[in-house]
Design a protein around this motif. Structure first.
Motif, short mmCIF file in Angstrom:
data_model
loop_
_atom_site.label_atom_id
_atom_site.label_comp_id
_atom_site.label_asym_id
_atom_site.label_seq_id
_atom_site.Cartn_x
_atom_site.Cartn_y
_atom_site.Cartn_z
N GLU A 213 0.83 -1.21 0.00
CA GLU A 213 0.00 0.00 0.00
C GLU A 213 0.86 1.26 0.00
N SER A 216 2.53 1.70 -3.39
CA SER A 216 1.56 2.19 -4.38
C SER A 216 1.38 3.70 -4.26
N LYS A 220 2.84 6.99 -7.06
CA LYS A 220 2.07 8.08 -7.67
C LYS A 220 2.92 9.35 -7.78
N TYR A 247 -3.75 -7.68 -4.38
CA TYR A 247 -3.56 -6.23 -4.30
C TYR A 247 -2.68 -5.75 -5.46
N LYS A 250 -4.88 -5.93 -8.68
CA LYS A 250 -5.98 -4.95 -8.73
C LYS A 250 -5.48 -3.52 -8.89
N ASN A 251 -4.27 -3.26 -8.43
CA ASN A 251 -3.73 -1.90 -8.51
C ASN A 251 -2.74 -1.72 -9.66
#
Length: 379
Positions: A213, A216, A220, A247, A250-251
């Motif tokens: 997480e 990710s 950005k 995860y 999906k990301n």
């Protein structure tokens, strides 16, 4: 003299690594060795290669039949000293040592009770308090772990010591790169790519999903970063691994995050990555951070006992709050933005700290001296 080592697993990890280092270096002319552990990982064959044929027992689960089996083995082998490692083996070995009047040294590879449900935690602390009375000496692998164990009523400085995990510094100075295996992953497609890595078991306490997480979020801001995770996943945590992979899928991170599983060349990946990250929720004294610092990789790690026994904040590496994806993202970006001079200063500080406090020779000398002290005290 005969030494019995009692451990719960031979899977790659800090405990089996610690035990193997001891047995690889112990004076076999002075000590006969028996090992009781489970044939579930690669360290089993490594022990056999040392000329040791372990007894295969499932010691991580409590069973009266396992107790009897281990009891019979220790009656037959008649060890002069028992050294137990971990929770289950510690219960069996310390009880049997008390019954047979054999002195016992117990090593906590992480005094991890705070994450347990309330009733489990209460039961564990009651049992551990009782076992403390049956144990001649307790070893903690870090100061932070010993501080956590002060909750044990009968533990004191006379029956406990801190002996840090240690590594062979010369080995890591000459560590071979896993360059070809790393290149096969296709992560570094250009010079601007920066790769974060971790050598870690894929399980909840290692914080892998929080790392994903945080990565990710950081990506950005810094789209040129990549992540590689090298380590096994125990059978009981396969659902956790599945969640981590879902995860990633999906990301849309399939091309920039790789989970490789256990590999014999895992350490060689330390020579290929740019930064090391440890997102753990709990640790004893993690070998992976010691190794990363020895190789000379900038490190960001969670601020927990074990990690912060090795790294002093902004001296040898960056420390961040535990269990926070946002903090992890900030830590990753902070390493990326760090100036070359500051980064190199942390790297050099890390190498000096490992050399001074976390060498294999220090670990071996302190452990073998303790064995002798315990035996002399039991005469």
């Amino acid at each position: 003299m005969k030494l019995a080592i009692i451990s719960g697993t031979t899977l790659p990890g800090g405990g089996p690594r610690h035990i193997y280092s001891l047995l690889e270096s112990i004076d076999r002319k002075k000590w006969d060795i028996i090992v009781c552990t489970h044939k579930d990982g690669s360290y089993w064959n490594k022990l056999v290669a040392l000329g040791i044929t372990p007894y295969d027992l499932v010691l991580r689960r409590l069973s009266f039949f396992t107790f009897l089996e281990l009891f019979k083995i220790l009656i037959k082998e008649k060890p002069d000293l028992i050294h137990t490692h971990g929770k289950g083996p510690g219960v069996y070995g310390r009880l049997i040592g008390w019954i047979l009047r054999i002195p016992v040294v117990h090593t906590f590879h992480g005094f991890q009770y705070k994450l347990l449900p309330f009733l489990n935690k209460l039961f564990y602390l009651i049992v551990e308090n009782i076992l403390t009375l049956l144990t001649q000496h307790h070893i903690f692998v870090s100061d932070g772990e010993k501080r956590k164990a002060k909750i044990l009523k009968f533990l004191n400085d006379s029956n406990s010591s801190v002996i840090n995990n240690g590594i062979d510094l010369e080995f890591f100075e000459n560590l071979a790169s896993a360059e070809d295996a790393f290149a096969e992953q296709g992560l570094r497609s250009s010079e601007e790519i920066k790769v974060f890595g971790t050598l870690s078991r894929v399980s909840p306490e290692k914080g892998i999903t929080t790392l994903l997480e945080g990565f990710s979020e950081a990506k950005k801001v810094a789209p040129h970063i990549r992540l590689i995770i090298v380590g096994d996943c125990p059978n009981e945590h396969q659902e956790y691994l599945k969640t981590a992979r879902q995860y990633i899928y999906k990301n849309g991170l399939d091309e920039v995050v790789k989970i490789l599983g256990s590999r014999p060349d895992a350490l060689g990946f330390l020579k290929c990555i740019d930064f090391y990250v440890s997102p753990s929720k709990s640790e004893g004294l993690p070998y992976n951070i010691i190794e990363a610092l020895a190789v000379g990789i900038p490190v960001v790690a969670t601020d927990i006992p074990g990690n912060n026994d090795i790294i002093r904040k902004s001296v040898e590496g960056l420390l961040i709050p535990v269990n926070s994806a946002r903090s992890l993202a900030h830590g990753l970006l902070s390493l990326l933005e760090m100036g070359e001079e500051e980064c190199q200063a942390m790297v050099q500080n890390g190498k000096v700290r490992i050399r001074n406090q976390f060498s294999l020779n220090q670990m071996l000398e302190k452990t073998f001296s303790l064995y002798q002290k315990v035996l002399e005290g039991s005469d």
